[in-house]
Scaffold this motif. Sequence first.
Motif, PDB file in Angstrom:
ATOM      1  N   VAL A 153       0.831  -1.206   0.000  1.00  0.00           N
ATOM      2  CA  VAL A 153       0.000   0.000   0.000  1.00  0.00           C
ATOM      3  C   VAL A 153       0.865   1.255   0.000  1.00  0.00           C
ATOM      4  O   VAL A 153       0.588   2.205  -0.738  1.00  0.00           O
ATOM      5  CB  VAL A 153      -0.948  -0.007   1.217  1.00  0.00           C
ATOM      6  CG1 VAL A 153      -1.752   1.293   1.271  1.00  0.00           C
ATOM      7  CG2 VAL A 153      -1.886  -1.204   1.159  1.00  0.00           C
ATOM      8  N   VAL A 154       1.920   1.274   0.822  1.00  0.00           N
ATOM      9  CA  VAL A 154       2.785   2.454   0.885  1.00  0.00           C
ATOM     10  C   VAL A 154       3.509   2.659  -0.442  1.00  0.00           C
ATOM     11  O   VAL A 154       3.606   3.786  -0.941  1.00  0.00           O
ATOM     12  CB  VAL A 154       3.792   2.347   2.050  1.00  0.00           C
ATOM     13  CG1 VAL A 154       4.765   3.526   2.026  1.00  0.00           C
ATOM     14  CG2 VAL A 154       3.060   2.306   3.389  1.00  0.00           C
ATOM     15  N   ARG A 155       4.023   1.591  -1.028  1.00  0.00           N
ATOM     16  CA  ARG A 155       4.712   1.730  -2.313  1.00  0.00           C
ATOM     17  C   ARG A 155       3.782   2.303  -3.373  1.00  0.00           C
ATOM     18  O   ARG A 155       4.181   3.155  -4.177  1.00  0.00           O
ATOM     19  CB  ARG A 155       5.261   0.376  -2.773  1.00  0.00           C
ATOM     20  CG  ARG A 155       6.642   0.060  -2.235  1.00  0.00           C
ATOM     21  CD  ARG A 155       7.269  -1.107  -2.987  1.00  0.00           C
ATOM     22  NE  ARG A 155       6.484  -2.317  -2.858  1.00  0.00           N
ATOM     23  CZ  ARG A 155       6.626  -3.196  -1.865  1.00  0.00           C
ATOM     24  NH1 ARG A 155       7.521  -2.985  -0.920  1.00  0.00           N
ATOM     25  NH2 ARG A 155       5.885  -4.284  -1.815  1.00  0.00           N
ATOM     26  N   LYS A 196      -4.186   1.135  12.910  1.00  0.00           N
ATOM     27  CA  LYS A 196      -4.051   2.486  12.351  1.00  0.00           C
ATOM     28  C   LYS A 196      -2.770   2.643  11.535  1.00  0.00           C
ATOM     29  O   LYS A 196      -2.175   3.713  11.483  1.00  0.00           O
ATOM     30  CB  LYS A 196      -4.127   3.545  13.461  1.00  0.00           C
ATOM     31  CG  LYS A 196      -5.469   3.564  14.170  1.00  0.00           C
ATOM     32  CD  LYS A 196      -5.571   4.690  15.186  1.00  0.00           C
ATOM     33  CE  LYS A 196      -6.950   4.692  15.829  1.00  0.00           C
ATOM     34  NZ  LYS A 196      -7.086   5.759  16.850  1.00  0.00           N
ATOM     35  N   TYR A 197      -2.392   1.567  10.870  1.00  0.00           N
ATOM     36  CA  TYR A 197      -1.296   1.629   9.906  1.00  0.00           C
ATOM     37  C   TYR A 197      -1.857   1.922   8.510  1.00  0.00           C
ATOM     38  O   TYR A 197      -1.176   2.503   7.673  1.00  0.00           O
ATOM     39  CB  TYR A 197      -0.527   0.314   9.857  1.00  0.00           C
ATOM     40  CG  TYR A 197       0.210  -0.041  11.134  1.00  0.00           C
ATOM     41  CD1 TYR A 197       0.264   0.835  12.220  1.00  0.00           C
ATOM     42  CD2 TYR A 197       0.856  -1.263  11.256  1.00  0.00           C
ATOM     43  CE1 TYR A 197       0.940   0.494  13.377  1.00  0.00           C
ATOM     44  CE2 TYR A 197       1.541  -1.611  12.416  1.00  0.00           C
ATOM     45  CZ  TYR A 197       1.568  -0.732  13.482  1.00  0.00           C
ATOM     46  OH  TYR A 197       2.248  -1.063  14.632  1.00  0.00           O
ATOM     47  N   ILE A 206      -8.003   1.986   0.035  1.00  0.00           N
ATOM     48  CA  ILE A 206      -7.047   1.838   1.133  1.00  0.00           C
ATOM     49  C   ILE A 206      -5.882   2.803   0.925  1.00  0.00           C
ATOM     50  O   ILE A 206      -5.313   2.872  -0.161  1.00  0.00           O
ATOM     51  CB  ILE A 206      -6.488   0.408   1.197  1.00  0.00           C
ATOM     52  CG1 ILE A 206      -7.613  -0.604   1.380  1.00  0.00           C
ATOM     53  CG2 ILE A 206      -5.466   0.260   2.313  1.00  0.00           C
ATOM     54  CD1 ILE A 206      -7.160  -2.040   1.237  1.00  0.00           C
ATOM     55  N   THR A 207      -5.523   3.518   1.980  1.00  0.00           N
ATOM     56  CA  THR A 207      -4.351   4.395   1.941  1.00  0.00           C
ATOM     57  C   THR A 207      -3.569   4.210   3.247  1.00  0.00           C
ATOM     58  O   THR A 207      -4.131   3.785   4.262  1.00  0.00           O
ATOM     59  CB  THR A 207      -4.753   5.869   1.806  1.00  0.00           C
ATOM     60  OG1 THR A 207      -5.721   6.189   2.809  1.00  0.00           O
ATOM     61  CG2 THR A 207      -5.328   6.167   0.438  1.00  0.00           C
ATOM     62  N   PRO A 208      -2.294   4.536   3.258  1.00  0.00           N
ATOM     63  CA  PRO A 208      -1.519   4.430   4.494  1.00  0.00           C
ATOM     64  C   PRO A 208      -1.779   5.622   5.410  1.00  0.00           C
ATOM     65  O   PRO A 208      -2.198   6.696   4.963  1.00  0.00           O
ATOM     66  CB  PRO A 208      -0.068   4.433   4.003  1.00  0.00           C
ATOM     67  CG  PRO A 208      -0.105   5.183   2.717  1.00  0.00           C
ATOM     68  CD  PRO A 208      -1.447   4.910   2.101  1.00  0.00           C
ATOM     69  N   THR A 209      -1.540   5.433   6.680  1.00  0.00           N
ATOM     70  CA  THR A 209      -1.460   6.543   7.621  1.00  0.00           C
ATOM     71  C   THR A 209       0.005   6.946   7.729  1.00  0.00           C
ATOM     72  O   THR A 209       0.895   6.241   7.227  1.00  0.00           O
ATOM     73  CB  THR A 209      -1.973   6.143   9.008  1.00  0.00           C
ATOM     74  OG1 THR A 209      -1.104   5.123   9.540  1.00  0.00           O
ATOM     75  CG2 THR A 209      -3.404   5.605   8.950  1.00  0.00           C
TER      76      THR A 209
END
Length: 696
Positions: free
Chosen positions: A212-214, A572-573, A583-586
């Motif tokens: 998700v972060v990438r 909450k990651y 979906i997105t990162p925190t």
Amino acid sequence: MGKSLFIAEKPMVARAFAAVFNDNLTKHDGYLEGDKTVVTWCVGHLVTMSYPEVYDPALKKWSMSSLPFIPDNFLYEVIPGVKKQYDIVSRLLTRDDVSRIYVCTDSGREGEYIYRLVRNQAGVHDKDERRVWIDSQTDEEIKRGIREAKPESDYDSLSDAAYLRAREDYLMGINFSRLLTLKYGNQMASFLNSKRQVIAVGRVMTCVLGMVVRREIEIRQFVKTPFYRLLAQTDSDEKNGISFEWKAVKGSKYFNSPLLYKDNGFKQRNDAAELARLISGSDELFHKDLAGCDIELTVTSVHRKDEKKNPPLLYNLAEIQNDASKFFKISPDQTLQIIQSLYEKKLVTYPRTDARVLSSAIAREIDKNIRGLSQLPIFKPFTDQIFASGSYKKIGSTRYTDDKKITDHYAIIPTGQGLGALKGLNATEQRVYETIARRFLAIFYPQAVYKKTSVEAVNGSEHFFSNERYLDKEGYLAVMHYSFFKDKNDATAGNKLPAEIKKGDKIKIRALSIKEGETSPPKRYTSGSMILAMENAGSLIEDDELREQIKSNGIGTSATRAGILEKLVKNKYLSLNKKTQVITPTLTGEMIYYVVGYSIRPMLDPVLTASWEKGLSEVADAKIGEDEYMTKLTAFITKYTDRVKGENNGEVLSKCFNYASQFYKKGSYGGMAREKSTGKNRQGTAEKTQTKETKQ
């Protein structure tokens, strides 16, 4: 001979088993008993792995000196909240008058693990243990499962894989979470202005976080690129007539030209305008589109063909979770809960399956499922057609039946039974059932057929192309008109190419236009598309058929993927938009991504993570032994624990944290909302550091 004990995973399943016995069963606290039969249940897991402090009270305090923690013998304990039911089950398992035990937990690795934990904790010895393996909870299937139950020892390899999966998650979670928290937790907490920050790491969930972060970084750094296409219309009103698109094929002045973005588009509008000027002889195109021109194209080829589209393969859990996310905007975990409930109500077959085909055994009796659906008015026209055509008789010889593609269970299909329960379902449950049923009925219908016409025409050395496609024979698409959607015309024709058009014809062009487009950034994952990406080891493959062709061991299993996403959101990651399921990162999640990336980078690699799952499958198949797997696992944990102890990435992580923070609104440390990406690169030392890290 003594009594037979049936142990299910949940009370509802136990009741389904009890219903098939004619043994005067009476209710007791936590079980049912008759003259020859006892039926009891777990409530999910009753036994779990003990925490390190059970091995040594000193291990309750986290310290570098105690890592890596890899016990020679693993300890297990009863979960306090379910101790009462454990005591009941344990007593029944060891009763002298119980001579045979039927294991009726869910038919899969985790269901096997649930039973083995209880059996070993209770100290069961010298009992005749049989494994009941079923694909639905209909009376017939339960009776068949009991009748054909195999010795529990036949599933020892599956049990080994289940124990190894749990030990792997346990060892990676405890060692790497403690390790990184001790090393970088204070730094993260200081940056986030929180008192304490635990860095929770997991074999699967950390890999999913990385995906998700990438993707977010790719979107953030994406720069839109405009391009310009030249269109020619037979009518000055582009809603009418035929539209042709120019392409730079061999022979064109612009073939392989550096001025092109792709073969049908220029990087600069002026270059597209120059081409238009050359074709039309008009200078006006430098400023605006040209209507009322008189240009002629000569047809050089006309190709007409039928395009056939097969009904899609049946649903496995990942596929229905993806569609439910798109159709109903519900999470994979909600979808699993719904299908599990449908399964327990005898409406559908076992949900936690990776297969998308039928077994040859079920294919021989599939008319029973179809006949059951014929009782529902919404499906009766389709079942009547299926019986009239006799297509169900041949399903065993089609691509929808393949024993080689089934490991534990065949695809999710309606049983045709339990229909009385439909009235008690809520709207979403009814729609999920309808979705499964339509996908099932579709495989008995013929292909959909499209008519496609492709025309190529030239003006001098420049080539123009036009395509028409429309639905000719609906085939299986007749089944796919969902009651909860407004029907959309599947015909995709835009141009109206005359049926008599042929090679050598002259076509008058009345308008030329330049259409601007731009490249699009990668799409963010939705909860459903993430499940598919996990199934395919990190690759989000949209094409249904291609996805099936390259399918291999993925990240996690059908039984665990939804829970992994839920845990990342709960920690909450990750942030999940409930309306869109995007979906997105925190900020916390992105920071952990950098911590892991600079410390234990393989944890972010989907292919490597999938290889662990493949190894577990090889243990289950008795291709490799338990000791071999544990040796590799402990070596991996020891190697990276020692490496992290000896390094300090504090400075580079500070730069990464600063870089990431500019994209998140200030707020709670775990739930900082992601700012809208601008699609432009942001310059700075921190970004350069981060960019270098992602390429390593």
